[in-house]
Design a protein around this motif. Sequence first.
Motif, PDB file in Angstrom:
ATOM      1  N   UNK A   1       1.864   6.454  -0.546  1.00  0.00           N
ATOM      2  CA  UNK A   1       3.161   6.621   0.113  1.00  0.00           C
ATOM      3  C   UNK A   1       4.236   6.604  -0.973  1.00  0.00           C
TER       4      UNK A   1
ATOM      5  N   UNK B   1      -1.528  -3.405   1.551  1.00  0.00           N
ATOM      6  CA  UNK B   1      -1.774  -2.679   2.809  1.00  0.00           C
ATOM      7  C   UNK B   1      -3.138  -1.993   2.778  1.00  0.00           C
TER       8      UNK B   1
ATOM      9  N   UNK C   1       6.870   3.698  -0.695  1.00  0.00           N
ATOM     10  CA  UNK C   1       6.428   2.335  -0.430  1.00  0.00           C
ATOM     11  C   UNK C   1       6.247   1.631  -1.775  1.00  0.00           C
TER      12      UNK C   1
ATOM     13  N   UNK D   1      -6.412  -2.663   5.083  1.00  0.00           N
ATOM     14  CA  UNK D   1      -7.049  -1.628   5.904  1.00  0.00           C
ATOM     15  C   UNK D   1      -8.559  -1.622   5.680  1.00  0.00           C
TER      16      UNK D   1
ATOM     17  N   UNK E   1      -5.314   5.654  12.962  1.00  0.00           N
ATOM     18  CA  UNK E   1      -4.099   5.966  12.219  1.00  0.00           C
ATOM     19  C   UNK E   1      -3.036   6.528  13.165  1.00  0.00           C
TER      20      UNK E   1
ATOM     21  N   UNK F   1       3.107  -1.504   9.413  1.00  0.00           N
ATOM     22  CA  UNK F   1       3.670  -0.780   8.273  1.00  0.00           C
ATOM     23  C   UNK F   1       4.800   0.138   8.726  1.00  0.00           C
ATOM     24  N   UNK F   2       4.557   0.834   9.840  1.00  0.00           N
ATOM     25  CA  UNK F   2       5.577   1.756  10.354  1.00  0.00           C
ATOM     26  C   UNK F   2       6.856   1.004  10.722  1.00  0.00           C
TER      27      UNK F   2
ATOM     28  N   UNK G   1      -2.286  -3.008  11.942  1.00  0.00           N
ATOM     29  CA  UNK G   1      -1.847  -2.954  10.542  1.00  0.00           C
ATOM     30  C   UNK G   1      -0.999  -1.709  10.301  1.00  0.00           C
ATOM     31  N   UNK G   2      -1.483  -0.578  10.829  1.00  0.00           N
ATOM     32  CA  UNK G   2      -0.741   0.669  10.661  1.00  0.00           C
ATOM     33  C   UNK G   2       0.614   0.552  11.355  1.00  0.00           C
TER      34      UNK G   2
ATOM     35  N   UNK H   1       4.517  13.359   6.329  1.00  0.00           N
ATOM     36  CA  UNK H   1       4.699  12.637   5.068  1.00  0.00           C
ATOM     37  C   UNK H   1       3.343  12.206   4.516  1.00  0.00           C
ATOM     38  N   UNK H   2       2.494  11.688   5.404  1.00  0.00           N
ATOM     39  CA  UNK H   2       1.164  11.264   4.954  1.00  0.00           C
ATOM     40  C   UNK H   2       0.349  12.454   4.478  1.00  0.00           C
TER      41      UNK H   2
ATOM     42  N   UNK I   1      13.530  -0.997   7.511  1.00  0.00           N
ATOM     43  CA  UNK I   1      14.196  -1.046   6.214  1.00  0.00           C
ATOM     44  C   UNK I   1      14.984   0.222   5.925  1.00  0.00           C
TER      45      UNK I   1
END
Lengths: 310, 393
Positions: A85, A96, A88, A100, B217, B10-11, B6-7, B198-199, B17
């Motif tokens: 990312x 992270x 990030x 995972x 995901x 993160x999002x 977890x995913x 983006x990924x 932020x």
Amino acid sequence: MRRLEIDGVSKRYGDVIALADMSFDVRAGEIFGFVGSNGAGKTTTMRIVLGVLAADAGQVRWDGSPVTTETRRNIGYMPEERGLYPRMRVGEQLVYLARLHGMSATAANAAMREWTDRLGVAARRGDEVQKLSLGNQQRVQLAAALVHDPAILVLDEPFSGLDPVAVDVMSQVLRDKAAQGVPVMFSSHQLDLVERICDRIGIVRAGSMVANGTVDELRSGGDERLVVDAPEAQPGWADHLDGVRVVSQEGSRTSLELTAGTDDQAVLRSALATGPVHEFARQRPSLTELFRHIVTVPVDDTTDSNGEKS
Amino acid sequence: MSSVWLVAQREILARARSKAYVISTVVLVVIVVAVAILTKLIGGSGHSDFTVGVTGQTSSLSAPLSASAKSIGQSVATNTVPDEATGRDEVKSGKLDALLVGDGRTVQVVVKKDLDTKLGNALHVLAGQVAFNQKIESLGGDPADVNAAVAGAAVTVTSIQRPHTYNTQQLVLGIIAGILIYLSLLLSGQMVAQGVVEEKSSRVVELLLSAIRPWQLMAGKVVGLGIVGFVQMVLVGGAGITAGLLTGALTIPTSAALSTVIWLVVWYLLGFVAYALTFAAAAATVSRQEDVGGVVTPILMLVIAGYVLGVSILPGDPSSGLIETLSMLPMFAPTLMPMRVAMGGVPVWQLVVAVGGMVVVIPLLVLLSARIYRNAVLRSGARVKLRDAWRAA
């Protein structure tokens, strides 16, 4: 011994055959170099091992049983197309990714600290990945492959774009991992590097493994070559010898190719008969020559490539 | 499931932020609070539509004028001026909309240029009333008695189907609900599409998919961004309703306001999940941010169409049959239903059909989107055709 086996894996994209019956294995604690020209199927093979792509036929096994999602979470992977990312932070990103792969938050943090230290990017933990130089991004990418303490390592072109210091760091990391009993498999176009650090090498062509073995095994295959430095010998001195073909003559040095079973001592005697002999050496093909020889055989000549398979 | 969370985490962290999210939330809160305060200031109580001056002779008309204006839905204030000349000056300066002159037995007005149509209507009714009273008097009756009898006579209406009377405030509330849900779907839907690309464009997706499954995901992303959008919606909706109730701009019962917010949230969640899944699948077929627009637009058109139809038809015709039908279809329900619910008077069966439709469609979308996403997300380069994405990698 635990082995990662790639058994008869095939894959096609529409009319293009990417992999045709690809088979080889990587043993625990060994570094396996995967070489082949662009488009030979190295990346496709690795993606199939990772389960990122599905194979049309064949199987990938670890320790005798087919690789499952659970096994795959224990593989450290460095994709050919580097990817993190961009916005990030380095430290958060590694934590992270470790999580995972099933690590706890504390273990992931500790592992992130260890690997950023070891790969020399500890000072950049708080920076966004996009702010790092390409070389440092590459180090973070390797850290991403290692941070979850993988039981298997699959790295696609890990050395491309690295400076010599980073190449040494990377090689040392791979050796250490292998010493811990991890099977390490990586692809590369830097054949000298592959020759130096790999225990075994597989050469791929058009989606199949065409040669596979230790460096010594690969190099000792085929006809034997001799270099004889006999300053007083006349040109054509070796022409009459049985089973010997003169490849080239440069100055006083003659390169000879001996068919299997020819007595090299008879060649030495003939050379001595011409006068002094300063050098008499067996010359084995370098990996580069071998590679060139293998990959330049026309691709449509399928029967031949099957015959070459070791 | 922990991978999904977890995913999602993160999002949430990445969005919370991001300046764009914080700023857009603050701007939306400020806008709805400002709308509430402005509504209060403009539509504040004690304000009349017209001010009409009366002279000493016409002051007897002042009460009947107010009454007749009220009967046609206007509010007219009267102002007694010392004499006609002063009154004319005030009309000239715009302080008075009109001045009643004459002897008070007929209705004569002085205006600056033209008589306002609405005020004209009120005066017309007054003139009729004055003539009527004079006729009654000449016949020997008491105008007050007759007027009381007329006022007391009412039509008794028996409705077979009870119609809903729409309250202006609820109409406004409905429009605001529509705007909010429209903006939310638009913003958070775009976030999903951009996140997916983006990924893909940063190629991190290959690394992620070596650790988790594609559906995990995708689900994590939808859940995470859903929560982010939800928080925004609750903040903005809550701020708007609170400001409205506190300033007194909203005089509908608190329970009605609350139910609007709750329905808003429910429809946001249903709409977001359905649209986010579609956006994620569509975005997975392209590899560059520049191409996102092209694949996302057809889906956005559905959101926009629902919203535009709603805000253009509902204020004039709250019980429009077209909107009633469309609001029960899954693709339009998330934009149209919250508007209708805020306006009130939605039969329970229509709500059940709309919600039920979503509940049926969402699992289908999960299957469909997960498949397209899985097959397309690792193919970089040119746009993946939907048919190819459906047919497996």
